[in-house]
Design a protein around this motif. Structure first.
Motif, PDB file in Angstrom:
ATOM      1  N   TYR A  82       0.827  -1.200   0.000  1.00  9.63           N
ATOM      2  CA  TYR A  82       0.000   0.000   0.000  1.00  9.63           C
ATOM      3  C   TYR A  82       0.865   1.255   0.000  1.00  9.63           C
ATOM      4  N   VAL A  83       0.370   2.276  -0.674  1.00  2.58           N
ATOM      5  CA  VAL A  83       1.005   3.595  -0.641  1.00  2.58           C
ATOM      6  C   VAL A  83      -0.086   4.647  -0.442  1.00  2.58           C
ATOM      7  N   VAL A  84       0.280   5.727   0.207  1.00  5.78           N
ATOM      8  CA  VAL A  84      -0.665   6.829   0.386  1.00  5.78           C
ATOM      9  C   VAL A  84      -0.938   7.464  -0.969  1.00  5.78           C
ATOM     10  N   SER A  85      -2.209   7.639  -1.280  1.00  4.21           N
ATOM     11  CA  SER A  85      -2.581   8.246  -2.557  1.00  4.21           C
ATOM     12  C   SER A  85      -2.056   9.674  -2.627  1.00  4.21           C
ATOM     13  N   GLU A  86      -1.654  10.076  -3.820  1.00  4.85           N
ATOM     14  CA  GLU A  86      -1.059  11.404  -3.999  1.00  4.85           C
ATOM     15  C   GLU A  86      -1.998  12.508  -3.513  1.00  4.85           C
ATOM     16  N   ASN A  87      -3.295  12.374  -3.824  1.00  6.74           N
ATOM     17  CA  ASN A  87      -4.228  13.434  -3.427  1.00  6.74           C
ATOM     18  C   ASN A  87      -4.662  13.328  -1.968  1.00  6.74           C
ATOM     19  N   SER A  88      -4.119  12.339  -1.230  1.00  8.10           N
ATOM     20  CA  SER A  88      -4.450  12.208   0.191  1.00  8.10           C
ATOM     21  C   SER A  88      -3.328  12.683   1.103  1.00  8.10           C
ATOM     22  N   LYS A  89      -2.190  13.070   0.536  1.00  9.93           N
ATOM     23  CA  LYS A  89      -1.042  13.433   1.383  1.00  9.93           C
ATOM     24  C   LYS A  89      -1.324  14.664   2.230  1.00  9.93           C
ATOM     25  N   LYS A  90      -1.975  15.666   1.648  1.00  7.70           N
ATOM     26  CA  LYS A  90      -2.324  16.858   2.428  1.00  7.70           C
ATOM     27  C   LYS A  90      -3.332  16.514   3.516  1.00  7.70           C
ATOM     28  N   THR A  91      -4.270  15.611   3.183  1.00  6.84           N
ATOM     29  CA  THR A  91      -5.270  15.187   4.169  1.00  6.84           C
ATOM     30  C   THR A  91      -4.596  14.499   5.342  1.00  6.84           C
ATOM     31  N   ILE A  92      -3.635  13.623   5.072  1.00  6.13           N
ATOM     32  CA  ILE A  92      -2.921  12.919   6.135  1.00  6.13           C
ATOM     33  C   ILE A  92      -2.174  13.912   7.036  1.00  6.13           C
ATOM     34  N   THR A  93      -1.528  14.869   6.410  1.00  2.86           N
ATOM     35  CA  THR A  93      -0.809  15.893   7.196  1.00  2.86           C
ATOM     36  C   THR A  93      -1.782  16.640   8.100  1.00  2.86           C
ATOM     37  N   HIS A  94      -2.939  16.983   7.553  1.00  2.00           N
ATOM     38  CA  HIS A  94      -3.956  17.702   8.331  1.00  2.00           C
ATOM     39  C   HIS A  94      -4.481  16.842   9.478  1.00  2.00           C
ATOM     40  N   LEU A  95      -4.720  15.558   9.226  1.00  2.00           N
ATOM     41  CA  LEU A  95      -5.238  14.674  10.267  1.00  2.00           C
ATOM     42  C   LEU A  95      -4.203  14.456  11.372  1.00  2.00           C
ATOM     43  N   ARG A  96      -2.947  14.353  10.993  1.00  2.00           N
ATOM     44  CA  ARG A  96      -1.893  14.196  12.015  1.00  2.00           C
ATOM     45  C   ARG A  96      -1.825  15.420  12.913  1.00  2.00           C
ATOM     46  N   LYS A  97      -1.985  16.580  12.318  1.00  2.00           N
ATOM     47  CA  LYS A  97      -1.989  17.814  13.098  1.00  2.00           C
ATOM     48  C   LYS A  97      -3.196  17.857  14.034  1.00  2.00           C
ATOM     49  N   ALA A  98      -4.351  17.439  13.523  1.00  2.00           N
ATOM     50  CA  ALA A  98      -5.573  17.433  14.339  1.00  2.00           C
ATOM     51  C   ALA A  98      -5.483  16.428  15.474  1.00  2.00           C
ATOM     52  N   LEU A  99      -4.688  15.368  15.271  1.00  2.00           N
ATOM     53  CA  LEU A  99      -4.566  14.310  16.270  1.00  2.00           C
ATOM     54  C   LEU A  99      -3.711  14.721  17.470  1.00  2.00           C
ATOM     55  N   LYS A 100      -2.828  15.712  17.254  1.00  2.00           N
ATOM     56  CA  LYS A 100      -1.930  16.154  18.330  1.00  2.00           C
ATOM     57  C   LYS A 100      -2.721  16.715  19.512  1.00  2.00           C
ATOM     58  N   ASN A 101      -2.304  16.357  20.681  1.00  2.00           N
ATOM     59  CA  ASN A 101      -2.873  16.871  21.943  1.00  2.00           C
ATOM     60  C   ASN A 101      -4.289  16.392  22.234  1.00  2.00           C
ATOM     61  N   THR A 102      -4.821  15.482  21.389  1.00  2.00           N
ATOM     62  CA  THR A 102      -6.133  14.909  21.707  1.00  2.00           C
ATOM     63  C   THR A 102      -5.936  13.632  22.521  1.00  2.00           C
ATOM     64  N   GLU A 103      -6.999  13.242  23.218  1.00  2.00           N
ATOM     65  CA  GLU A 103      -6.909  12.102  24.117  1.00  2.00           C
ATOM     66  C   GLU A 103      -7.556  10.840  23.559  1.00  2.00           C
ATOM     67  N   LEU A 104      -8.467  11.019  22.618  1.00  2.00           N
ATOM     68  CA  LEU A 104      -9.197   9.881  22.063  1.00  2.00           C
ATOM     69  C   LEU A 104      -9.379  10.056  20.561  1.00  2.00           C
ATOM     70  N   LEU A 105      -9.409   8.943  19.844  1.00  2.00           N
ATOM     71  CA  LEU A 105      -9.665   8.965  18.406  1.00  2.00           C
ATOM     72  C   LEU A 105     -10.859   8.060  18.113  1.00  2.00           C
ATOM     73  N   TYR A 106     -11.848   8.621  17.407  1.00  2.49           N
ATOM     74  CA  TYR A 106     -13.011   7.844  16.985  1.00  2.49           C
ATOM     75  C   TYR A 106     -12.997   7.723  15.457  1.00  2.49           C
ATOM     76  N   LEU A 107     -13.019   6.491  14.981  1.00  2.00           N
ATOM     77  CA  LEU A 107     -13.020   6.225  13.545  1.00  2.00           C
ATOM     78  C   LEU A 107     -14.475   5.991  13.128  1.00  2.00           C
ATOM     79  N   ALA A 108     -15.077   7.008  12.525  1.00  2.00           N
ATOM     80  CA  ALA A 108     -16.523   6.990  12.239  1.00  2.00           C
ATOM     81  C   ALA A 108     -16.806   6.871  10.745  1.00  2.00           C
ATOM     82  N   THR A 109     -15.992   6.084  10.049  1.00  2.00           N
ATOM     83  CA  THR A 109     -16.241   5.846   8.625  1.00  2.00           C
ATOM     84  C   THR A 109     -17.460   4.930   8.472  1.00  2.00           C
ATOM     85  N   ASP A 110     -17.946   4.813   7.244  1.00  2.00           N
ATOM     86  CA  ASP A 110     -19.172   4.048   7.007  1.00  2.00           C
ATOM     87  C   ASP A 110     -19.045   2.616   7.504  1.00  2.00           C
ATOM     88  N   GLU A 111     -20.196   2.048   7.933  1.00  2.00           N
ATOM     89  CA  GLU A 111     -20.179   0.681   8.432  1.00  2.00           C
ATOM     90  C   GLU A 111     -20.456  -0.309   7.299  1.00  2.00           C
TER      91      GLU A 111
END
Length: 605
Positions: A82-111
């Motif tokens: 697997y490789v990170v899709s080219e158009n998802s690299k900015k999204t990953i950077t943004h999510l990593r930044k959002a993850l900093k200093n948080t205590e919990l992560l909820y993965l709420a993608t479709d079931e």
């Protein structure tokens, strides 16, 4: 204030809606769909995981980006790179930044399988050092979101395995077929394990149409009057005890009668002779049969039946129907729209029953709620059927200011279908009358015995049809709903207007998007959630085009199908793909190992 928890969903629209229900302690972000995919084969050798010593002779890895043998010496591991899709690299950077200093992560993608895979890929890429939970819901309402937060679970690795197995098969089949097709056919030709059998079905139907030979026949109808001057229509059904040909079911594809010794086909001369002779004759009622009529409502929508009905009622395409459903779901108006289930929750049943009593009246409310048996054993049955969201179903009139025209029309169809599914049966009575007579022709000394038929239906209680009527593509004549007079056997009726019509049998109709979706579901090709995308690919790759509502295969589609039938005949057999779909269901349900299924598929075919 720094949010204490990060919630990741798939789409920005869904994130915006969910954010309304959560306070400042929660940040809601979107992955914007899948963030990783299997590496392109051309990039394998430049990937840091590539080791010439171990991978140089790995043909599957170099051809498909999938390491079948892996590092194991005893069994195949089927490891996609697997490789990170080219158009998802900015999204990953943004999510990593959002993850900093948080205590919990909820993965709420479709079931569903895709959503479960996205959640797993997010964990693999983000590598959270905080607790993370799988959060699932079937509708985006405040109650549903808060309940989902309090009832989290782990990532379902069986669903992930099923999705990964499908992706591996799609890659290896698609790349394998497409490479050979481009060499032989050229023009950007490509194939796929769902796309190609579906295209083949369109081509097969075209072949059926080309082989078809039309047949001509005539029908004769007469308006008759009872002694009380009650008029009703009748149709000639027998001459001298032999059935009069009345439609395509009497002929084969070569235009030949199926049972020539048992039926009579009227030509123009015979029909006109009968028409003239009947003008001075009467008919006698020989029998009348009456029987109760009862029709149950259809179940609530699954993804497949939703697509079929919206296309039939509103036109457009399967992808357009799914796009509208997606927007309704993300904005909290309907439940999740990718489902194989016809089940409704107790809350939904109660909401439907309240709506029936309010909108239609107590006489349309059954004593007990209806339940519907699901026709598939797939893992998607964790969902409900598609229905209006919430504990109370909002009437379409209430949403005129919130939805655009197309959204409102689709919402209304879902609202009506859901409510209708819990309403009383349509009830009434059907009747069939046979009338006989003898006719003599001026040019024929032998009199002929003729039998006419009249049918009707009287509806005494509309039931679910008070609010909803399903639309079909059938071009068959429907049974009349007129009232037949209550005549005794032996009553003589007079003949009024007599009409002769010429008919020609028609070739099998081309598939529409609605009917090909129905076929795919019945045969088991693909998943309902991917039907619209499959049809879109077929059209985008110019294997078929739309003429009106019909899907017409192109020369490119016909040539490609001919090639695949010669070179990959087993792979494009419908039952083979259906068997694979069942195997994927088994993996998703935890009853089969992904590696064993892939070994069987790849090495034993």
């Amino acid at each position: 204030m720094v949010p204490k928890a990060l919630v990741i969903v798939e789409s920005p629209a869904k994130a915006k809606t969910i954010k309304r229900y959560l306070g400042s302690d929660y940040s809601v972000e979107a992955s914007v769909g899948h963030i990783r995919d299997i590496i392109q084969p051309k990039n394998v050798k430049t990937d840091k995981r590539y080791n010439p010593a171990t991978h140089e002779n790995n043909s599957e890895l170099r051809s498909y980006g999938i390491d079948v043998a892996g590092q194991s010496t005893s069994e195949n591991t089927w490891e996609p790179w697997y490789v990170v899709s080219e158009n998802s690299k900015k999204t990953i950077t943004h999510l990593r930044k959002a993850l900093k200093n948080t205590e919990l992560l909820y993965l709420a993608t479709d079931e569903d399988r895709e959503g479960e895979a996205i959640a797993w890929h997010l964990v693999e890429v983000l590598k959270p050092k905080i607790p993370y939970y799988r959060m699932v819901f079937h509708e985006i309402t405040e109650k549903a979101i808060l309940e989902a937060l309090n009832h989290t679970r782990e990532i379902d690795m069986d669903l992930v395995a099923a999705q990964e197995a499908r992706r591996i098969m799609d890659r290896m089949s698609g790349f394998g077929w497409s490479g050979v097709m481009r060499q032989v056919i050229g023009g950007g030709a490509s194939g796929g394990p769902v796309q190609s059998p579906t295209t083949r079905r369109l081509v097969e139907r075209e072949r059926e149409r080309i082989r078809f030979i039309s047949a001509d026949y005539h029908s004769l109808t007469a308006s008759v009057f009872s002694e009380q001057d009650e008029m009703f229509p009748t149709k000639l059904v027998e001459v001298n005890g032999r059935k009069v040909v009345s439609g395509k079911n009497d002929f084969d594809e070569n235009g030949e009668l199926k049972r020539s010794s048992e039926v009579v086909i009227l030509d123009q001369e015979q029909a006109s002779s009968l028409q003239e002779a009947l003008k001075t004759e009467t008919l006698t009622v020989s029998s009348i049969e009456r029987s109760p009529y009862q029709r149950k409502p259809k179940p609530p929508f699954t993804t497949s039946t939703f697509q079929q009905e919206v296309i039939n009622k509103l036109g457009g395409s399967a992808s357009a129907a799914m796009g509208i459903a997606q927007s309704l779901y993300q904005n909290g108006f309907i439940t999740y729209h990718r489902t194989d289930s016809t089940a409704l929750s107790d809350q939904a049943v109660e909401a439907a029953r309240v709506s029936i009593q309010t909108v239609c009246g107590i006489e349309y409310l059954p004593e007990k709620p209806r339940t519907y048996e699901n026709k598939t054993a797939s893992a998607q049955l964790a969902h409900e059927a598609i229905r209006p969201a919430g504990e109370v179903f909002r009437h379409p009139d209430e949403l005129k200011g919130d939805l655009n025209k197309d959204q409102l029309r689709v919402y209304e169809i879902i609202w009506k279908r859901t409510i209708a599914s819990q309403m009383t049966d349509e009830r009434g009575e059907t009747a069939r009358m046979l009338l006989g007579g003898i006719v003599s022709h001026e040019n024929n000394s032998e009199p002929q015995a003729v039998t006419f038929s009249a049918s009707g239906r009287v509806i005494t209680h509309q039931g679910f049809r008070y609010i909803y009527e399903e639309t079909t593509e059938s071009d068959e004549e429907s049974e009349g709903e007129g009232v037949l007079p209550d005549l005794p056997e032996g009553e003589v009726v007079t003949i009024g207007q007599i009409e002769v019509k010429n008919h020609s049998t028609k070739p099998p109709a081309r598939f529409t998007e609605s009917s090909i979706v129905k076929w795919m579901e019945e045969v088991g090709i693909g998943r309902p959630s991917t039907f619209s995308a499959t049809i879109g690919k077929i059209r985008a790759r110019e294997y078929a085009y739309k003429e009106g509502r019909s899907l017409v295969p192109t020369v490119k589609g016909i040539v490609g199908t001919n090639f695949l039938e010669l070179e990959f005949n087993d792979e494009v057999q419908y039952h083979n793909r259906a068997d694979l779909e069942r195997s994927l269901d088994q993996i998703a349900n935890g009853n089969e190992q992904r590696t064993e299924m892939l070994d069987r598929w790849w090495f034993e075919k």
